[in-house]
Each structure stands twice: as structure tokens, then as C-alpha cells.
Design a protein around this motif. Structure first.
Motif, PDB file in Angstrom:
ATOM      1  N   THR A 442       0.851  -1.263  -0.066  1.00  0.00           N
ATOM      2  CA  THR A 442      -0.003   0.019  -0.092  1.00  0.00           C
ATOM      3  C   THR A 442       0.879   1.428   0.133  1.00  0.00           C
ATOM      4  O   THR A 442       0.717   2.342  -0.676  1.00  0.00           O
ATOM      5  CB  THR A 442      -0.705   0.042   1.262  1.00  0.00           C
ATOM      6  OG1 THR A 442      -1.867  -1.290   1.226  1.00  0.00           O
ATOM      7  CG2 THR A 442      -1.976   1.281   1.262  1.00  0.00           C
ATOM      8  N   GLY A 443       1.863   1.366   0.753  1.00  0.00           N
ATOM      9  CA  GLY A 443       2.625   2.503   0.854  1.00  0.00           C
ATOM     10  C   GLY A 443       3.461   2.845  -0.308  1.00  0.00           C
ATOM     11  O   GLY A 443       3.503   3.967  -0.919  1.00  0.00           O
ATOM     12  N   TRP A 444       4.055   1.729  -0.929  1.00  0.00           N
ATOM     13  CA  TRP A 444       4.640   2.035  -2.261  1.00  0.00           C
ATOM     14  C   TRP A 444       3.747   2.169  -3.334  1.00  0.00           C
ATOM     15  O   TRP A 444       3.908   3.005  -4.364  1.00  0.00           O
ATOM     16  CB  TRP A 444       5.546   0.516  -2.866  1.00  0.00           C
ATOM     17  CG  TRP A 444       6.827   0.499  -2.025  1.00  0.00           C
ATOM     18  CD1 TRP A 444       6.963  -0.212  -1.016  1.00  0.00           C
ATOM     19  CD2 TRP A 444       7.865   1.425  -1.946  1.00  0.00           C
ATOM     20  NE1 TRP A 444       8.241  -0.063  -0.478  1.00  0.00           N
ATOM     21  CE2 TRP A 444       8.629   0.725  -1.144  1.00  0.00           C
ATOM     22  CE3 TRP A 444       8.335   2.450  -2.863  1.00  0.00           C
ATOM     23  CZ2 TRP A 444       9.963   1.348  -0.973  1.00  0.00           C
ATOM     24  CZ3 TRP A 444       9.422   2.924  -2.603  1.00  0.00           C
ATOM     25  CH2 TRP A 444      10.241   2.470  -1.660  1.00  0.00           C
ATOM     26  N   TYR A 445       2.338   1.729  -3.425  1.00  0.00           N
ATOM     27  CA  TYR A 445       1.453   2.084  -4.600  1.00  0.00           C
ATOM     28  C   TYR A 445       0.881   3.407  -4.287  1.00  0.00           C
ATOM     29  O   TYR A 445       0.464   3.983  -5.247  1.00  0.00           O
ATOM     30  CB  TYR A 445       0.355   1.056  -4.274  1.00  0.00           C
ATOM     31  CG  TYR A 445      -0.631   1.238  -5.207  1.00  0.00           C
ATOM     32  CD1 TYR A 445      -0.504   0.805  -6.690  1.00  0.00           C
ATOM     33  CD2 TYR A 445      -2.001   1.706  -4.970  1.00  0.00           C
ATOM     34  CE1 TYR A 445      -1.423   1.035  -7.670  1.00  0.00           C
ATOM     35  CE2 TYR A 445      -3.059   1.781  -5.915  1.00  0.00           C
ATOM     36  CZ  TYR A 445      -2.653   1.582  -7.162  1.00  0.00           C
ATOM     37  OH  TYR A 445      -3.462   1.809  -8.209  1.00  0.00           O
ATOM     38  N   TRP A 446       0.967   3.667  -2.940  1.00  0.00           N
ATOM     39  CA  TRP A 446       0.661   5.283  -2.884  1.00  0.00           C
ATOM     40  C   TRP A 446       1.632   6.213  -3.352  1.00  0.00           C
ATOM     41  O   TRP A 446       1.437   7.238  -4.092  1.00  0.00           O
ATOM     42  CB  TRP A 446       0.831   5.797  -1.338  1.00  0.00           C
ATOM     43  CG  TRP A 446      -0.914   5.597  -0.901  1.00  0.00           C
ATOM     44  CD1 TRP A 446      -1.467   4.565  -0.120  1.00  0.00           C
ATOM     45  CD2 TRP A 446      -1.974   6.510  -1.130  1.00  0.00           C
ATOM     46  NE1 TRP A 446      -2.682   4.683   0.289  1.00  0.00           N
ATOM     47  CE2 TRP A 446      -3.135   6.023  -0.366  1.00  0.00           C
ATOM     48  CE3 TRP A 446      -1.964   7.565  -1.512  1.00  0.00           C
ATOM     49  CZ2 TRP A 446      -4.372   6.587  -0.280  1.00  0.00           C
ATOM     50  CZ3 TRP A 446      -3.283   8.313  -1.640  1.00  0.00           C
ATOM     51  CH2 TRP A 446      -4.485   7.748  -0.925  1.00  0.00           C
ATOM     52  N   LEU A 447       2.915   5.880  -3.429  1.00  0.00           N
ATOM     53  CA  LEU A 447       4.121   6.690  -4.030  1.00  0.00           C
ATOM     54  C   LEU A 447       3.545   6.960  -5.466  1.00  0.00           C
ATOM     55  O   LEU A 447       3.812   7.944  -6.263  1.00  0.00           O
ATOM     56  CB  LEU A 447       5.219   6.198  -3.657  1.00  0.00           C
ATOM     57  CG  LEU A 447       5.847   6.160  -2.328  1.00  0.00           C
ATOM     58  CD1 LEU A 447       7.394   5.813  -2.122  1.00  0.00           C
ATOM     59  CD2 LEU A 447       5.796   7.922  -1.909  1.00  0.00           C
ATOM     60  N   TYR A 448       3.468   5.681  -6.023  1.00  0.00           N
ATOM     61  CA  TYR A 448       3.256   5.439  -7.478  1.00  0.00           C
ATOM     62  C   TYR A 448       2.017   6.477  -7.879  1.00  0.00           C
ATOM     63  O   TYR A 448       1.913   7.238  -8.892  1.00  0.00           O
ATOM     64  CB  TYR A 448       2.982   4.153  -8.081  1.00  0.00           C
ATOM     65  CG  TYR A 448       2.125   3.883  -9.238  1.00  0.00           C
ATOM     66  CD1 TYR A 448       2.611   3.991 -10.293  1.00  0.00           C
ATOM     67  CD2 TYR A 448       0.777   3.536  -9.106  1.00  0.00           C
ATOM     68  CE1 TYR A 448       1.924   3.823 -11.611  1.00  0.00           C
ATOM     69  CE2 TYR A 448       0.035   3.278 -10.229  1.00  0.00           C
ATOM     70  CZ  TYR A 448       0.668   3.749 -11.495  1.00  0.00           C
ATOM     71  OH  TYR A 448      -0.228   3.392 -12.581  1.00  0.00           O
ATOM     72  N   CYS A 449       0.912   6.231  -7.086  1.00  0.00           N
ATOM     73  CA  CYS A 449      -0.194   7.016  -7.469  1.00  0.00           C
ATOM     74  C   CYS A 449      -0.177   8.713  -7.356  1.00  0.00           C
ATOM     75  O   CYS A 449      -0.572   9.500  -8.161  1.00  0.00           O
ATOM     76  CB  CYS A 449      -1.551   6.854  -6.449  1.00  0.00           C
ATOM     77  SG  CYS A 449      -2.046   5.094  -6.589  1.00  0.00           S
ATOM     78  N   ILE A 450       0.702   8.742  -6.494  1.00  0.00           N
ATOM     79  CA  ILE A 450       1.007  10.508  -6.220  1.00  0.00           C
ATOM     80  C   ILE A 450       1.690  11.103  -7.531  1.00  0.00           C
ATOM     81  O   ILE A 450       1.298  12.011  -8.071  1.00  0.00           O
ATOM     82  CB  ILE A 450       1.760  10.516  -5.049  1.00  0.00           C
ATOM     83  CG1 ILE A 450       1.076  10.649  -3.715  1.00  0.00           C
ATOM     84  CG2 ILE A 450       2.457  12.197  -4.824  1.00  0.00           C
ATOM     85  CD1 ILE A 450       1.659  10.580  -2.450  1.00  0.00           C
ATOM     86  N   LEU A 451       2.732  10.172  -7.889  1.00  0.00           N
ATOM     87  CA  LEU A 451       3.474  10.754  -9.246  1.00  0.00           C
ATOM     88  C   LEU A 451       2.471  10.671 -10.364  1.00  0.00           C
ATOM     89  O   LEU A 451       2.644  11.462 -11.201  1.00  0.00           O
ATOM     90  CB  LEU A 451       4.461   9.657  -9.389  1.00  0.00           C
ATOM     91  CG  LEU A 451       5.788   9.778  -8.263  1.00  0.00           C
ATOM     92  CD1 LEU A 451       6.858   8.679  -8.806  1.00  0.00           C
ATOM     93  CD2 LEU A 451       6.451  11.230  -8.296  1.00  0.00           C
TER      94      LEU A 451
END
Length: 694
Positions: A442-451
Motif C-alpha cells: 500500500t505504501g509503495w502503491y501510494w507513491l506511484y499514485c502520487i507521481l
């Protein structure tokens, strides 16, 4: 070849006896004509650069060249033409024509014409001027004959101005000191010939000497002494720009500035006028009776001395007029309509390309599946642990599963996809997921979503702030494929495309239509059915003028303003094709064989070299470019039309939500309520028992 011709001519001269023609016996005996020619030719070779001489005579004056003339003059190449006394020089025979062409080809700049028949000499001049066989800017020596000064030949003496007429005066019988003498006269250029031709005396030749020793062939175009020259013009931006006022018209433009420079340096006064029905005939075309209309008609008929109107340096114009050195080169292309492909409804998907959207969708599906797989793994692990213990408790996996708040988010594939999609839209999860693997993902997917979201928003901002992309026609191939009708002014333009060696140019020629009114052509282009051909500056002018015409509506006429606005919105924008069909040199025109052209070319070259033409061109186009810039700035503003995509997405959401609502109501009334175990007073027990069955 030239020496062989001279040898043949010289042999024919030697075969003629001096006493063969007693018509001019006195002149032949005293050789006055031969002597004055010797002095004239020596003056020419001494004071002027003589490249070649063309001698045209008949058998009457042939014996003038049989004596010491060639021995007592400078060695200069010459081409000699002997014509028969019965030959019609308005339509000369092949030998005479080839000899005249050879003289022109060799660059002879001195013509000595000795013909006893003045009518024959006049017809020679008319033929040479009409077909440019004679170099009218060369220096001429001719016999004085009143038949050369008929009113029908006055136009010749506006073109041949470097000429000396030899008029013989016999000795007065009975006066001891009287001797034969020659009067040397010339045409009264730049003074106009009014009714009667009166030659102007240059000098007197007597006793083998010149009396005044004046320059015989002085430059008559260097100072025109304030003479009025007729200048016909055509309103065509940027060459000639006419600003219409209430009373008078203010005339400007590049060629007007060039005209003012020439008038100041050559000392003449221009009289500007337009040809009859200039708006309809414009440059003019050949009529059924052989005459020409419009601006070219004024030049062909001798009404104008100078022509201003964006004349192209082409063989067609060179045949009818004399053109100055080109002062610029223009890009000739088409004014085309822009496509009416409004993509505002695609605003939400425009920030990313197709492959980018495919990648985002695949990542969404793959990530949602991974979340679902991890959740199912934890659920199976918990069920396995419960199975190791008391078997009676294994039936309560669902209760224990419900007690773990983070797993139900991704426990079903549909929920997993929806919550993954929600994170992509930067919507926070309702609860923190359990299990360290799901938390890390979830944390890494959030970084992808922000970018991804930041990139999408930046691109979306640029799309909404900038003008919408335009679908335009920019090449000949695109113009041919578009199936729109092409057109422009004049049949010569159509012939230009029909005779083109390019395949696309020939196809354009097949569907090319002539049109006289550029405003009407611009309206047809706005309707999306036409492409108009002209130079790029003029196309920019009519395009900007048409756009700003909608802004010139009076405020009190609100009804008409509304109609104009609606009409403007329904029409297409105008676009100038970026590729040039051809780059054509542009010149100002002079009447055929004009003596003004050589000196005007010198001043024209200086004007171009110092950059004045470029400056005048920028001045002429500046108001148009300002209006064009203002139009671009208005188009870059935000408007409601650019948000069509958001409303379309909202409408799609409402529609799908309504369909789902109807589906749920149908399911509730026709499936759930029809179940025998359904109890509306104990819905929690009904769903709990139903879940246990599943």
C-alpha cells in the motif's frame, strides 16, 4: 560564324557600284553621309562602350559602306543586314529575321538604320518593338523622315529615346560660301509628345566638324525635370495598401514607398490612378477581342508608365510589360479551413496517450489482483490456524475474519479493484489494512499514485490553459486528399497548376476554380469547401480582416451582433498552409521597352541592399500582425467549452449509477423479497444465515 557572315556581306557590298543608284547622287558624290557617319561612330566608340554595331540598310544606301568608313572607324564587331526595297519589315523574311536576332544575341548596343523608305523604317521599328527583336535601349542613328513622326508612332519615341536623326541640307545654289550640312536631332524625352512630334536639335555637322560638340547620347532618364508619370495601381497587401477615409483614400505599402524613392531620385511626379472597374478586373486578362483589361490593359495600351500591384516576375508578365529587379520574394500558398473536430469531450483522457492509459489500466488490474491475493492468503492462513485448534470453532472463520478490519477491504476481487482505484484517485482507505505485506504494498502503491496524479494534473492544466489543438492542411498532398475545391484569381494561375510537373499540382489544376472577390473566397473557405491561392501576406490580411469584421458591429445593433456571433461559431477557422507551393519574385512594372527601367533597377538594388524594403514590409504588415496577436491571446483563455469532458464524465457516472440503482431495486423486489426465508423484521438474521450457506 559571325566572321563568315561579315565576309559574305562585304562581298555583296563590293559588288555594288557607287553610281548604281542616282537617287541620291549629290550625297554619293560628296560622301557627306559617309563622313558624318564616320564622325558619329568615332564619337560613340570614344565616349561610350560599344560592344557591337548592327547596320540595317537597303541597296540605295549600301554604297555608303563601300568606302573608307570601316577603315576610319574603330574596329568594332558589326552585323550588317541588307533588305530589299520591296520587303515588308512588319513581317520580314527568314534571312532578315535571323540577322536581326543574331544582332540581338550578340548584344549590339548601336543600331545604324539607313532606309530610303520611311514607311519601311517605321514598320521595322514597330516589328522590333512588338517582338523585342530590336534593343530599344540601344543607341540609334537614323535618317530624318517625317513619316517616322506620325501620331501612330509616337509610342515608339517613348521607348526609343537614345536616337540621333540625320537631316541633310543641300548647298544653296548661288551662294559661294554655302555648303551642305547635317542637322542632328533627337526625340524630346522626357517631355511628352502632344499632338505633333517636334524633334529637338542636338548639334550641327558641317565641314566635317560638329558645331556645338554637345553630348549626342546623354542619359535622358537621370533627371526627368519634374514630368508627370501615370502610375496605375491595384490595392493588394502588402505592395499597395489603401486606407479608405470619408473623403479621400490614403495609399501606402511597400511599392508606394519604392515609387516615392524613385520619384525623388529621378525627379518626376507620379499621378496615381486605378484602372476602370479595378475591383472586378484587378490585374486584367486577355479579352475575346485581343485587348487586355485591368492593370495590364493600362500598360499594354500605353495609358500607364508605371504599374504597382504585386506583379509576379513571370514570363507571362514579362511578355506584356517590363519588370524591375525583384525587390522581394513571396511565399504563394493556400488559405485552407481548419477541421471541425472538437475534442473537448475528450478532455479527461487527453493528458495521457493511448499506450499510457493502457499501462495505467494494466497496473490497476495487476495491483488490485495482488492485493486480493495477499488478502486471501491471510484469510486462508487464519482459517488454517483455526482448523488446528477446536474443530467446532472452524465454522466461525467468518466471524474471526470480520474481526480483522484490514482484510475485508481486499477480501473480494471487486472490492480489491475498487479500493485500488480509489487510491489511484488519491482517496484514503477507510481503515488501515492488516498484514505487513499489504501495508508495504500500500505504501509503495501510494507513491506511484502520487507521481501519476501529479503528472496528470500538470498535463490537464496545460490543456485547459492553452488553445485547443487544431487539425490543419499544411501540404499539397493533404490538400489533394482533403477533397476541398481549390481556387484563386485568373486563368493564368489555373494554367500554372495544369502545366505543373508535380503530380499533386496537376490534380489541384484539375479542380482549380477562378474567383475574383477575395472576401467571397474567404467566406467559402470558412464554410469548409474551398482553398484560396495567393501570397501568404495577403492571405494573412484577409484572414485577420475577416475575423475582426465580427468585432466591428455597432453596440446598439444587438440583434445583428447575436446573429454574427452565431454565424462565426458555426464556421471554421482559417489557416494558411505552412508549405509554400512556390516562392515567386515580385517587381514593379514599366510599360514595354521602357527607357526608365535601367536606372530604376540601379535604385531598386540600392533600396533592397540597405534594408528599406524589409522595413517597409514590416510597417505594412504591423497592423495586421497586432490584430492576429490579439486574436491568439483571446483563444488562450479558459472557457466552458473546455470542460465538456468533465460534464460528459459526470453524465456517464449518473447514468451508470442510475442503472445500478434500478438493478438493485429489481433485485430487491423480485429476488430478495420473494425468498421464503426473507423476514423484513429480522434482516440481520436473514443475511447472517445466507452468508453461512455460502
Amino acid at each position: 560564324m559571325l566572321l563568315l557572315k561579315l565576309l559574305v556581306v562585304w562581298t555583296s557590298i563590293a559588288a555594288v557600284r557607287p553610281d548604281s543608284f542616282p537617287i541620291l547622287k549629290d550625297i554619293h558624290e560628296r560622301r557627306e553621309l559617309e563622313y558624318v557617319l564616320i564622325d558619329l561612330l568615332n564619337v560613340l566608340t570614344k565616349n561610350y562602350e560599344v560592344t557591337c554595331m548592327s547596320i540595317i540598310c537597303d541597296e540605295v544606301y549600301l554604297n555608303v559602306f563601300s568606302g573608307a568608313l570601316f577603315r576610319r572607324t574603330a574596329a568594332v564587331p558589326f552585323v550588317m543586314t541588307v533588305v530589299e526595297d520591296y520587303e515588308d519589315l512588319l513581317s520580314p523574311n527568314f534571312v532578315t529575321l535571323e540577322s536581326l536576332r543574331e544582332a540581338r544575341k550578340e548584344g549590339c548596343n548601336v543600331y545604324v538604320i539607313l532606309l530610303a523608305n520611311g514607311l519601311q523604317a517605321a514598320r521595322l521599328l514597330r516589328f522590333g518593338d512588338r517582338h523585342r527583336i530590336l534593343d530599344t535601349r540601344a543607341k540609334y542613328i537614323m535618317l530624318h523622315d517625317f513619316r517616322l513622326f506620325h501620331s501612330d508612332l509616337h509610342y515608339i519615341w517613348r521607348r526609343i529615346v537614345n536616337i540621333v536623326f540625320l537631316k541633310y541640307h543641300k548647298k544653296i545654289i548661288g551662294v559661294a560660301k554655302s555648303k551642305a550640312w547635317f542637322e542632328l536631332s533627337t526625340v524630346p524625352f522626357p517631355n511628352p509628345i502632344k499632338g505633333v512630334f517636334v524633334p529637338r536639335r542636338v548639334d550641327i555637322w558641317k565641314n566635317e566638324n560638329f558645331h556645338y560638340n554637345r553630348p549626342l547620347f546623354m542619359d535622358k532618364t537621370n533627371n526627368l525635370n519634374g514630368e508627370v508619370l501615370n502610375v496605375v495601381y491595384l490595392d493588394h497587401v502588402p505592395s499597395v495598401v489603401v486606407v479608405k477615409n470619408n473623403v479621400t483614400n490614403k495609399i501606402g505599402g511597400v511599392e508606394i514607398e519604392i515609387l516615392h524613392t524613385l520619384s525623388e531620385k529621378m525627379n518626376f511626379k507620379p499621378r496615381l490612378y486605378q484602372s476602370p472597374n479595378a475591383e472586378m478586373h484587378k490585374w486584367g486578362q486577355k479579352q475575346s477581342n485581343g485587348s487586355f483589361s485591368g492593370l495590364l490593359g493600362e500598360m499594354v495600351n500605353g495609358g500607364g508608365d508605371v504599374a504597382l500591384g504585386n506583379l509576379q516576375y513571370t514570363p507571362y508578365h514579362l511578355e506584356l510589360t517590363d519588370l524591375s529587379l525583384p525587390y522581394t520574394s513571396q511565399c504563394w500558398t493556400f488559405l485552407t479551413p481548419e477541421a471541425l473536430t472538437d475534442n473537448s469531450w475528450k478532455t479527461l483522457i487527453l493528458p495521457f496517450k493511448l499506450y499510457m492509459w493502457i499501462a495505467v489500466l494494466l497496473v490497476l488490474l495487476i495491483t488490485g489482483t495482488i492485493f486480493y491475493g495477499l488478502a486471501r492468503y491471510y484469510m486462508n492462513l487464519q482459517e488454517f490456524k483455526k482448523g488446528q485448534g477446536t474443530s467446532s470453532k472452524s465454522k466461525q472463520v467468518i466471524e474471526e475474519y470480520d474481526a480483522k478490519p484490514g482484510l475485508y477491504l481486499f477480501g473480494e476481487i471487486i472490492n480489491s479493484i475498487l479500493y485500488t482505484y480509489g487510491m489511484l484517485l488519491v482517496v484514503s482507505l477507510p481503515r488501515l489494512p492488516t498484514g505487513w505485506s499489504i501495508r508495504l504494498l500500500t505504501g509503495w502503491y501510494w507513491l506511484y499514485c502520487i507521481l501519476l496524479v501529479v503528472s496528470y494534473r500538470a498535463s490537464m492544466t496545460a490543456i485547459l490553459a492553452n488553445p485547443a489543438p487544431r487539425v490543419t492542411i499544411d501540404t499539397l498532398q493533404e490538400l489533394v486528399d482533403s477533397k476541398v475545391t481549390c481556387g484563386g484569381w485568373g486563368t493564368e494561375t489555373k494554367k500554372f497548376f495544369e502545366d505543373s510537373l508535380d503530380e499533386f499540382g496537376q490534380k489541384i489544376g484539375e479542380k482549380f476554380e477562378t474567383i475574383d472577390d477575395p472576401t467571397q473566397a474567404a467566406n467559402k473557405v470558412a464554410q469548409g469547401v474551398y482553398a484560396y491561392y495567393d501570397n501568404s501576406d495577403f492571405l494573412k490580411y484577409i484572414s485577420v480582416r475577416r475575423k475582426n469584421a465580427f468585432l466591428d458591429v455597432k453596440p446598439d445593433n444587438s440583434t445583428n451582433a447575436t446573429e454574427v456571433t452565431v454565424k462565426q461559431d458555426a464556421e471554421r477557422n482559417l489557416h494558411i498552409m505552412s508549405d509554400c507551393v512556390v516562392n515567386i519574385p515580385i517587381s514593379i512594372g514599366f510599360h514595354k521597352n521602357s527607357p526608365l527601367k535601367p536606372l530604376a533597377d540601379i535604385y531598386m538594388r540600392r533600396v533592397v541592399e540597405v534594408g528599406l524594403v524589409e522595413k517597409w514590409l514590416n510597417d505594412a504588415m504591423h497592423p495586421i500582425r497586432v490584430l492576429e496577436t490579439n486574436e491568439d491571446e483571446v483563444k488562450a483563455l479558459m472557457n466552458l467549452k473546455k470542460l465538456y469532458g468533465a460534464f460528459i464524465a459526470l453524465g456517464i457516472g449518473y447514468f451508470l449509477s442510475g442503472v445500478c440503482l434500478v438493478g438493485e431495486l429489481v433485485h430487491w423486489h423480485f429476488i430478495v423479497k420473494k425468498d421464503p426465508n426473507f423476514d423484513k423484521y429480522a434482516l440481520d438474521l436473514y443475511y447472517k444465515n445466507k452468508n453461512k450457506k455460502h
